[in-house]
Design a protein around this motif. Structure first.
Motif, PDB file in Angstrom:
ATOM      1  N   LEU A   1     -15.490  -6.681  15.591  1.00 40.29           N
ATOM      2  CA  LEU A   1     -16.770  -6.158  15.650  1.00 40.29           C
ATOM      3  C   LEU A   1     -17.409  -5.052  15.145  1.00 40.29           C
ATOM      4  N   ASP A   2     -19.071  -5.111  14.173  1.00 39.92           N
ATOM      5  CA  ASP A   2     -19.707  -4.917  13.344  1.00 39.92           C
ATOM      6  C   ASP A   2     -20.046  -3.031  14.141  1.00 39.92           C
ATOM      7  N   TYR A   3     -19.577  -2.181  13.454  1.00 43.94           N
ATOM      8  CA  TYR A   3     -20.105  -0.758  13.941  1.00 43.94           C
ATOM      9  C   TYR A   3     -20.723  -0.599  13.176  1.00 43.94           C
ATOM     10  N   ALA A   4     -21.233  -1.278  12.286  1.00 42.57           N
ATOM     11  CA  ALA A   4     -22.722  -0.719  10.993  1.00 42.57           C
ATOM     12  C   ALA A   4     -24.027  -0.756  12.461  1.00 42.57           C
ATOM     13  N   ASN A   5     -23.730  -2.158  13.867  1.00 45.90           N
ATOM     14  CA  ASN A   5     -25.124  -2.287  14.200  1.00 45.90           C
ATOM     15  C   ASN A   5     -24.951  -1.695  15.608  1.00 45.90           C
TER      16      ASN A   5
ATOM     17  N   ARG B   1     -11.538 -11.422  26.320  1.00 46.40           N
ATOM     18  CA  ARG B   1     -12.450 -12.183  26.449  1.00 46.40           C
ATOM     19  C   ARG B   1     -13.900 -11.495  26.897  1.00 46.40           C
ATOM     20  N   ASP B   2     -13.272 -10.945  27.814  1.00 46.58           N
ATOM     21  CA  ASP B   2     -14.255  -9.613  28.572  1.00 46.58           C
ATOM     22  C   ASP B   2     -14.009  -8.433  29.006  1.00 46.58           C
TER      23      ASP B   2
ATOM     24  N   VAL C   1      -8.124  -0.285  26.194  1.00 50.62           N
ATOM     25  CA  VAL C   1      -9.308  -0.664  25.305  1.00 50.62           C
ATOM     26  C   VAL C   1      -8.979  -0.910  23.566  1.00 50.62           C
ATOM     27  N   VAL C   2      -9.157  -2.354  23.667  1.00 48.38           N
ATOM     28  CA  VAL C   2      -9.149  -2.808  22.335  1.00 48.38           C
ATOM     29  C   VAL C   2     -10.903  -2.752  21.189  1.00 48.38           C
ATOM     30  N   ALA C   3     -10.996  -2.206  21.028  1.00 47.56           N
ATOM     31  CA  ALA C   3     -12.474  -1.535  20.312  1.00 47.56           C
ATOM     32  C   ALA C   3     -13.283  -2.453  18.863  1.00 47.56           C
ATOM     33  N   ASN C   4     -11.667  -2.861  18.506  1.00 50.53           N
ATOM     34  CA  ASN C   4     -11.889  -3.292  17.212  1.00 50.53           C
ATOM     35  C   ASN C   4     -12.433  -5.279  17.035  1.00 50.53           C
ATOM     36  N   HIS C   5     -12.123  -4.939  17.733  1.00 48.70           N
ATOM     37  CA  HIS C   5     -12.058  -6.676  17.810  1.00 48.70           C
ATOM     38  C   HIS C   5     -12.180  -7.679  19.435  1.00 48.70           C
ATOM     39  N   THR C   6     -12.318  -8.911  19.676  1.00 44.46           N
ATOM     40  CA  THR C   6     -12.490  -9.217  20.409  1.00 44.46           C
ATOM     41  C   THR C   6     -11.750 -11.026  20.108  1.00 44.46           C
ATOM     42  N   SER C   7     -11.276 -12.193  21.421  1.00 41.58           N
ATOM     43  CA  SER C   7     -11.510 -13.156  21.295  1.00 41.58           C
ATOM     44  C   SER C   7     -12.141 -14.206  20.829  1.00 41.58           C
TER      45      SER C   7
ATOM     46  N   MET D   1     -18.882 -11.842  24.703  1.00 47.92           N
ATOM     47  CA  MET D   1     -19.749 -10.956  23.251  1.00 47.92           C
ATOM     48  C   MET D   1     -20.098 -11.695  22.526  1.00 47.92           C
ATOM     49  N   MET D   2     -19.914 -12.971  22.497  1.00 48.88           N
ATOM     50  CA  MET D   2     -19.949 -14.139  21.571  1.00 48.88           C
ATOM     51  C   MET D   2     -21.890 -14.459  21.386  1.00 48.88           C
ATOM     52  N   ALA D   3     -22.274 -14.775  23.125  1.00 56.11           N
ATOM     53  CA  ALA D   3     -23.494 -14.881  22.946  1.00 56.11           C
ATOM     54  C   ALA D   3     -24.444 -14.379  22.294  1.00 56.11           C
ATOM     55  N   THR D   4     -23.623 -13.064  21.829  1.00 59.64           N
ATOM     56  CA  THR D   4     -24.646 -11.756  20.682  1.00 59.64           C
ATOM     57  C   THR D   4     -24.438 -11.872  19.170  1.00 59.64           C
ATOM     58  N   PRO D   5     -23.751 -13.093  18.226  1.00 55.39           N
ATOM     59  CA  PRO D   5     -23.245 -12.665  17.355  1.00 55.39           C
ATOM     60  C   PRO D   5     -23.595 -11.399  16.530  1.00 55.39           C
TER      61      PRO D   5
END
Length: 280
Positions: free
Chosen positions: A120-124, A48-49, A81-87, A92-96
């Motif tokens: 998570l979008d690593y193109a951004n 979550r955080d 560290v889980v860089a691929n995804h979140t809950s 971070m969902m405050a910034t879709p």
């Protein structure tokens, strides 16, 4: 630790050092998110955080003390560290726009099987900056020595190659371990990876009776395919599998771990195996 918290780990650091370990890997210590449908805590890898210590494990001060006490004993500490995804309830969902979204702007999971987490979008570039800043936070503010990067191959290699020098500037000589096994990750980004193909070979030999010659064949294939000098994490036991004692029998587990200590690479002591723990 029997207490199941950071202070309990700190109290056992002498034991860890006396086993001959040099690096303590803490599985995720971050605040866990809620499962989307069930409303209960999800996997420890559904975060979550990324900036918060899970209060079930203790306080930020408890983690800082653990790192300080480890360093006093000559031990390094790395965080998962889980860089691929979140809950799905991540802060971070405050910034879709940090996430992969469909044509309608809806945040997407990594795939159908992992619908409990958001990709998570690593193109951004903003996503990349967020994750690098987050990792830098743990290096700077907590003094950790590096990271074990979950499902590292599901994150673009060029992100890790961007992150490495940025993190190195914050903490020179940090240690990055990829939970993955592909040569590209070892070219510039990571210090070591998981010897997953080797582990699969070990399972086939000890559980299914495959020829032991597969050990040498797999080792030689590693040397052909990976950059010269690549380090691989050698393990007979980890949290993704049933305990080695349960899979291989007590004698088989001892033989398997003796092999891990005999080979090149970095041997893993997974918590409890030194005592023959057979529980999941």
């Amino acid at each position: 630790s029997s207490e199941g918290n950071l202070a309990g780990v700190t109290s056992r650091l002498d034991h860890v050092r006396d086993l001959g370990a040099t690096v303590v890997w803490l599985m995720p210590i971050h605040l866990i998110g809620l499962e989307k449908r069930k409303g209960t805590y999800g996997s420890p890898y559904s975060i979550r955080d990324f900036h918060a210590v899970n209060p079930d494990y203790g306080t930020p001060e408890d983690l800082k003390r653990l790192v300080s006490e480890a360093h006093a004993r000559g031990l390094k500490v790395i965080l998962d560290v889980v860089a691929n995804h979140t809950s799905w309830d991540s802060v971070m969902m405050a910034t879709p726009e940090l996430y992969v979204r469909d044509a309608q702007g809806r945040v997407q999971p990594p795939n159908a099987d992992w619908s409990d987490v958001a990709k998570l979008d690593y193109a951004n570039p903003k996503t990349r900056a967020y994750v690098i800043d987050m990792m830098s936070h743990w290096l700077l503010d907590y003094g950790v020595d590096g990271f074990r990067c979950d499902v590292a191959g599901l994150v673009p290699t060029d992100f890790w190659e961007e992150a490495r020098p940025a993190l190195e500037a914050v903490r020179p000589g940090l240690f990055l371990l990829a939970e993955w096994s592909t040569p590209d990750l070892m070219a510039k980004a990571f210090d070591a990876d998981y010897a997953w193909p080797f582990h699969a070979t070990l399972n086939r030999i000890l559980s299914l009776g495959a020829p032991a010659s597969g050990i040498r064949a797999n080792w030689e294939e590693e040397r052909r395919n990976f950059p010269r000098g690549s380090l691989h994490l050698r393990f007979s036991d980890n949290h993704d599998e049933a305990r080695a004692v349960a899979r291989f029998s007590a004698k088989g587990a001892l033989a398997a771990q003796a092999l891990m200590f005999s080979l090149d690479g970095v041997p893993l002591l997974y918590n409890g195996m030194e005592a023959g723990d057979a529980t999941e």
